[in-house]
Design a protein around this motif. Sequence first.
Motif, PDB file in Angstrom:
ATOM      1  N   PRO A  49      -1.555   9.255  11.581  1.00  0.00           N
ATOM      2  CA  PRO A  49      -2.085   8.235  10.233  1.00  0.00           C
ATOM      3  C   PRO A  49      -2.582   7.063  10.397  1.00  0.00           C
ATOM      4  N   SER A  83      -5.954   7.929  12.658  1.00  0.00           N
ATOM      5  CA  SER A  83      -6.671   8.136  11.959  1.00  0.00           C
ATOM      6  C   SER A  83      -7.443   9.269  10.584  1.00  0.00           C
ATOM      7  N   ARG A  84      -6.241   8.860   9.813  1.00  0.00           N
ATOM      8  CA  ARG A  84      -6.303   9.578   8.920  1.00  0.00           C
ATOM      9  C   ARG A  84      -6.355   8.101   8.423  1.00  0.00           C
ATOM     10  N   ARG A  85      -6.683   6.853   8.271  1.00  0.00           N
ATOM     11  CA  ARG A  85      -6.564   5.520   7.987  1.00  0.00           C
ATOM     12  C   ARG A  85      -7.546   4.536   8.024  1.00  0.00           C
ATOM     13  N   ILE A 141     -10.330   7.477   9.122  1.00  0.00           N
ATOM     14  CA  ILE A 141     -11.251   7.969   7.955  1.00  0.00           C
ATOM     15  C   ILE A 141     -11.672   7.411   6.624  1.00  0.00           C
ATOM     16  N   ALA A 142     -10.538   7.377   6.076  1.00  0.00           N
ATOM     17  CA  ALA A 142     -10.560   6.859   4.566  1.00  0.00           C
ATOM     18  C   ALA A 142     -11.017   5.467   4.673  1.00  0.00           C
ATOM     19  N   HIS A 177      -6.868   4.550   1.512  1.00  0.00           N
ATOM     20  CA  HIS A 177      -6.071   3.849   2.808  1.00  0.00           C
ATOM     21  C   HIS A 177      -4.955   2.848   2.554  1.00  0.00           C
ATOM     22  N   LEU A 197      -2.431   4.481   2.420  1.00  0.00           N
ATOM     23  CA  LEU A 197      -2.149   4.765   4.448  1.00  0.00           C
ATOM     24  C   LEU A 197      -1.168   4.004   5.045  1.00  0.00           C
TER      25      LEU A 197
END
Length: 177
Positions: free
Chosen positions: A2, A4-6, A8-9, A45, A48
């Motif tokens: 989560p 890394s997704r955060r 990226i967002a 973001h 997340l």
Amino acid sequence: MPSSRRDIAFRISRFGGAVACITFPVSITISQGGLFLALTGWLAHRLLVSDDERLRPGWTAELLLGVGIYGVLFLSLVVNAGASPAPFAVFRKGMGDEIKDIALVGMGFWVFSYSATDAGRKDVMRWLWIALALLLVTGFVSLFSKWRLSKIPYHLIYGWENTAQARFQHHIATILP
């Protein structure tokens, strides 16, 4: 994962915000594309992050106030369109002229959220200084051109004539014909 997704967002939101802030003097369309990226990344973001990292208290009242202003505009548009002999034409024109700018309320909340840190405030100020420099340079260049700078690619393709798609600039104090 989560995290890394955060990240990226956040990067998408930051990039979109930079594009929106820097390009508005040159192209509203590009700026609105950046606004879309900024808001999309910001919302992703926000979804997340943990509860203790969410927006500062009080943002919901401000969001409701911003949306409420556009709600009053929309209600006024509906009433005026209903009283018009051509209600659909009036409604469509009103949606295109005024109501479409509701995304700017979102940009205000993006800046509010992004500027919560010192680094975010510095980024926004740097982007606005770049935009100011672009505005001054393009404004100075446009003093010596009868063509709108954003329409130069159109003129290169279709000739240098004044058309409905590419009108000449509005000169306030033209000295020479």
